[in-house]
Design a protein around this motif. Structure first.
Motif, PDB file in Angstrom:
ATOM      1  N   ILE A 105       0.837  -1.199   0.000  1.00 20.17           N
ATOM      2  CA  ILE A 105       0.000   0.000   0.000  1.00 20.17           C
ATOM      3  C   ILE A 105       0.874   1.252   0.000  1.00 20.17           C
ATOM      4  O   ILE A 105       0.627   2.196  -0.752  1.00 20.17           O
ATOM      5  CB  ILE A 105      -0.966  -0.011   1.208  1.00 20.17           C
ATOM      6  CG1 ILE A 105      -2.029  -1.099   1.005  1.00 20.17           C
ATOM      7  CG2 ILE A 105      -1.615   1.351   1.410  1.00 20.17           C
ATOM      8  CD1 ILE A 105      -2.844  -1.407   2.231  1.00 20.17           C
TER       9      ILE A 105
ATOM     10  N   VAL B 120       2.394   1.705  -3.538  1.00 21.47           N
ATOM     11  CA  VAL B 120       1.426   2.067  -4.581  1.00 21.47           C
ATOM     12  C   VAL B 120       0.773   3.423  -4.323  1.00 21.47           C
ATOM     13  O   VAL B 120       0.555   4.191  -5.247  1.00 21.47           O
ATOM     14  CB  VAL B 120       0.357   0.963  -4.726  1.00 21.47           C
ATOM     15  CG1 VAL B 120      -0.786   1.398  -5.626  1.00 21.47           C
ATOM     16  CG2 VAL B 120       0.987  -0.313  -5.256  1.00 21.47           C
ATOM     17  N   TYR B 121       0.486   3.723  -3.063  1.00 23.33           N
ATOM     18  CA  TYR B 121      -0.288   4.925  -2.776  1.00 23.33           C
ATOM     19  C   TYR B 121       0.549   6.156  -2.446  1.00 23.33           C
ATOM     20  O   TYR B 121       0.005   7.239  -2.308  1.00 23.33           O
ATOM     21  CB  TYR B 121      -1.288   4.656  -1.652  1.00 23.33           C
ATOM     22  CG  TYR B 121      -2.483   3.892  -2.149  1.00 23.33           C
ATOM     23  CD1 TYR B 121      -3.607   4.555  -2.592  1.00 23.33           C
ATOM     24  CD2 TYR B 121      -2.469   2.507  -2.224  1.00 23.33           C
ATOM     25  CE1 TYR B 121      -4.704   3.867  -3.076  1.00 23.33           C
ATOM     26  CE2 TYR B 121      -3.554   1.814  -2.712  1.00 23.33           C
ATOM     27  CZ  TYR B 121      -4.671   2.493  -3.132  1.00 23.33           C
ATOM     28  OH  TYR B 121      -5.742   1.812  -3.615  1.00 23.33           O
TER      29      TYR B 121
ATOM     30  N   HIS C  50       2.104   5.637  -9.644  1.00 23.73           N
ATOM     31  CA  HIS C  50       1.165   4.523  -9.486  1.00 23.73           C
ATOM     32  C   HIS C  50      -0.302   4.962  -9.519  1.00 23.73           C
ATOM     33  O   HIS C  50      -1.184   4.238  -9.077  1.00 23.73           O
ATOM     34  CB  HIS C  50       1.451   3.774  -8.181  1.00 23.73           C
ATOM     35  CG  HIS C  50       2.808   3.164  -8.133  1.00 23.73           C
ATOM     36  ND1 HIS C  50       3.281   2.312  -9.107  1.00 23.73           N
ATOM     37  CD2 HIS C  50       3.807   3.297  -7.247  1.00 23.73           C
ATOM     38  CE1 HIS C  50       4.505   1.938  -8.812  1.00 23.73           C
ATOM     39  NE2 HIS C  50       4.859   2.529  -7.691  1.00 23.73           N
TER      40      HIS C  50
ATOM     41  N   ARG D  71      -3.614   2.731  -8.577  1.00 22.21           N
ATOM     42  CA  ARG D  71      -4.533   3.127  -7.492  1.00 22.21           C
ATOM     43  C   ARG D  71      -5.964   3.187  -8.005  1.00 22.21           C
ATOM     44  O   ARG D  71      -6.898   2.738  -7.329  1.00 22.21           O
ATOM     45  CB  ARG D  71      -4.126   4.488  -6.915  1.00 22.21           C
ATOM     46  CG  ARG D  71      -2.860   4.450  -6.132  1.00 22.21           C
ATOM     47  CD  ARG D  71      -2.669   5.650  -5.243  1.00 22.21           C
ATOM     48  NE  ARG D  71      -2.699   6.936  -5.873  1.00 22.21           N
ATOM     49  CZ  ARG D  71      -1.625   7.642  -6.212  1.00 22.21           C
ATOM     50  NH1 ARG D  71      -0.416   7.171  -5.993  1.00 22.21           N
ATOM     51  NH2 ARG D  71      -1.751   8.834  -6.764  1.00 22.21           N
ATOM     52  N   HIS D  72      -6.126   3.753  -9.185  1.00 19.81           N
ATOM     53  CA  HIS D  72      -7.465   3.849  -9.764  1.00 19.81           C
ATOM     54  C   HIS D  72      -8.070   2.449  -9.978  1.00 19.81           C
ATOM     55  O   HIS D  72      -9.225   2.213  -9.635  1.00 19.81           O
ATOM     56  CB  HIS D  72      -7.419   4.626 -11.086  1.00 19.81           C
ATOM     57  CG  HIS D  72      -8.726   4.653 -11.791  1.00 19.81           C
ATOM     58  ND1 HIS D  72      -9.783   5.416 -11.346  1.00 19.81           N
ATOM     59  CD2 HIS D  72      -9.168   3.989 -12.890  1.00 19.81           C
ATOM     60  CE1 HIS D  72     -10.815   5.224 -12.149  1.00 19.81           C
ATOM     61  NE2 HIS D  72     -10.467   4.373 -13.092  1.00 19.81           N
TER      62      HIS D  72
ATOM     63  N   SER E 231      -9.020   0.977  -6.537  1.00 22.55           N
ATOM     64  CA  SER E 231     -10.216   1.640  -5.991  1.00 22.55           C
ATOM     65  C   SER E 231     -11.481   1.173  -6.700  1.00 22.55           C
ATOM     66  O   SER E 231     -12.500   0.914  -6.054  1.00 22.55           O
ATOM     67  CB  SER E 231     -10.094   3.160  -6.112  1.00 22.55           C
ATOM     68  OG  SER E 231      -9.073   3.616  -5.285  1.00 22.55           O
TER      69      SER E 231
ATOM     70  N   ASP F 140     -11.735   5.023   1.083  1.00 16.06           N
ATOM     71  CA  ASP F 140     -11.304   5.586  -0.195  1.00 16.06           C
ATOM     72  C   ASP F 140     -10.489   6.859   0.034  1.00 16.06           C
ATOM     73  O   ASP F 140      -9.446   7.055  -0.565  1.00 16.06           O
ATOM     74  CB  ASP F 140     -12.510   5.909  -1.084  1.00 16.06           C
ATOM     75  CG  ASP F 140     -13.224   4.667  -1.579  1.00 16.06           C
ATOM     76  OD1 ASP F 140     -12.621   3.582  -1.527  1.00 16.06           O
ATOM     77  OD2 ASP F 140     -14.384   4.793  -2.003  1.00 16.06           O
TER      78      ASP F 140
ATOM     79  N   PHE G  65      -6.866   6.252   1.379  1.00 20.36           N
ATOM     80  CA  PHE G  65      -5.877   5.726   0.447  1.00 20.36           C
ATOM     81  C   PHE G  65      -5.682   6.605  -0.783  1.00 20.36           C
ATOM     82  O   PHE G  65      -4.590   6.691  -1.316  1.00 20.36           O
ATOM     83  CB  PHE G  65      -6.238   4.304   0.025  1.00 20.36           C
ATOM     84  CG  PHE G  65      -6.111   3.369   1.179  1.00 20.36           C
ATOM     85  CD1 PHE G  65      -4.868   3.029   1.660  1.00 20.36           C
ATOM     86  CD2 PHE G  65      -7.221   2.875   1.812  1.00 20.36           C
ATOM     87  CE1 PHE G  65      -4.725   2.198   2.757  1.00 20.36           C
ATOM     88  CE2 PHE G  65      -7.094   2.041   2.897  1.00 20.36           C
ATOM     89  CZ  PHE G  65      -5.845   1.711   3.373  1.00 20.36           C
ATOM     90  N   ASN G  66      -6.708   7.260  -1.226  1.00 23.44           N
ATOM     91  CA  ASN G  66      -6.579   8.014  -2.473  1.00 23.44           C
ATOM     92  C   ASN G  66      -6.138   9.456  -2.298  1.00 23.44           C
ATOM     93  O   ASN G  66      -5.592  10.047  -3.213  1.00 23.44           O
ATOM     94  CB  ASN G  66      -7.896   7.986  -3.246  1.00 23.44           C
ATOM     95  CG  ASN G  66      -8.162   6.616  -3.803  1.00 23.44           C
ATOM     96  OD1 ASN G  66      -7.240   5.900  -4.150  1.00 23.44           O
ATOM     97  ND2 ASN G  66      -9.417   6.241  -3.874  1.00 23.44           N
TER      98      ASN G  66
ATOM     99  N   GLN H 112      -1.820  10.633   0.989  1.00 27.12           N
ATOM    100  CA  GLN H 112      -0.538   9.943   0.839  1.00 27.12           C
ATOM    101  C   GLN H 112       0.384  10.149   2.034  1.00 27.12           C
ATOM    102  O   GLN H 112       1.179   9.281   2.366  1.00 27.12           O
ATOM    103  CB  GLN H 112       0.172  10.379  -0.447  1.00 27.12           C
ATOM    104  CG  GLN H 112      -0.421   9.783  -1.696  1.00 27.12           C
ATOM    105  CD  GLN H 112      -1.586  10.595  -2.231  1.00 27.12           C
ATOM    106  OE1 GLN H 112      -1.850  11.702  -1.795  1.00 27.12           O
ATOM    107  NE2 GLN H 112      -2.315  10.034  -3.175  1.00 27.12           N
TER     108      GLN H 112
END
Length: 191
Positions: A100, A103-104, A109, A113-114, A117, A158, A161-162, A165
Motif C-alpha cells: 500500500i 502504490v499509494y 502509481h 490506485r485507480h 479503488s 477511499d 488511500f486516495n 498519501q
C-alpha cells in the motif's frame, strides 16, 4: 505449463509496475523481463491493462473471498457483519502495508490506485449497501439521511488511500488512522 507462463508474466509485470510505474512500463519491458516472445505474451493477455487487471485481482482475491464469507454468513446479524468487515479490512491493510505504501505514496502509481479503488468499489460496495438495507428493515439503522450516511461510510477508506498519501508514508500514522476509522465506526454504529 500454461499457469507457470501466466504466473511468470504476472509476477514479472507486477515487479516492473512497482519499480517503473504502470505508464512507464512498456510491453517490450515485459517481454524482456519474462523472456517470452511478444506473441507468447499476447497469447495470454490482450493488453498491458489486462495484465494489471489480473495482478490486482490476484492481490485482492484473498480479501474479497474473506469478506464475501462474512456477508453471506446467515448466522451473523447486520451489525456483526459490518464489524467483522471493518476488522478484516483493517487487518488486510495492516498486512499489506508495504505494498500500500509503495502504490499509494508515489504519483507514478496513479493508474494502479485507480484500478484498485474501482475493484474495491465494484466488489464491496454492493455488500455494504445490502447490510445497511438489512439494518433499516430490522430497525437498527435509523438515520434521516441513510443514503448519504452510507456514501460517507463507503468513502472513509477511499479517502484514506486516495487522498492522504502523507498518512501512508508513516506506518505508525497509518495504524492510527486505521484505529480512528474503527473507533468512528464503533461510535456511529454502537459496536
Amino acid at each position: 505449463m500454461k499457469k507457470n507462463q501466466e504466473n511468470n508474466i504476472l509476477d514479472k509485470s507486477y515487479a516492473l509496475f512497482l519499480d517503473k510505474g504502470y505508464n512507464d512500463t512498456t510491453m517490450q519491458d515485459i517481454i524482456t523481463e519474462t523472456k517470452i516472445s511478444k506473441w507468447g505474451i499476447y497469447h495470454y493477455f490482450k493488453s498491458k491493462e489486462e495484465i494489471l487487471d489480473r495482478i490486482i485481482d490476484k492481490q485482492l482475491e484473498e480479501l474479497f473471498l474473506s469478506i464475501r464469507k462474512i456477508f453471506e454468513d446467515t448466522k451473523l446479524n447486520p451489525v456483526e457483519k459490518l464489524k467483522k468487515y471493518i476488522d478484516l479490512k483493517n487487518q488486510y491493510f495492516r498486512d499489506k502495508y508495504d505494498l500500500i505504501k509503495t502504490v499509494y505514496s508515489q504519483e507514478k502509481h496513479l493508474i494502479i490506485r485507480h484500478f484498485i479503488s474501482q475493484k474495491i468499489k465494484n466488489e464491496l460496495h454492493p455488500y455494504i449497501i445490502k447490510i445497511f438495507e438489512e439494518w433499516q428493515k430490522l430497525g437498527f439503522f435509523k438515520f434521516e439521511y441513510s443514503e448519504q450516511t452510507i456514501n460517507i461510510f463507503l468513502s472513509v477508506h477511499d479517502f484514506m488511500f486516495n487522498y492522504a498519501q502523507d498518512i501512508i508514508k508513516d506506518k505508525k500514522e497509518f495504524e492510527l488512522h486505521l484505529l480512528a476509522v474503527k473507533s468512528l465506526s464503533d461510535k456511529i454504529f454502537n459496536f
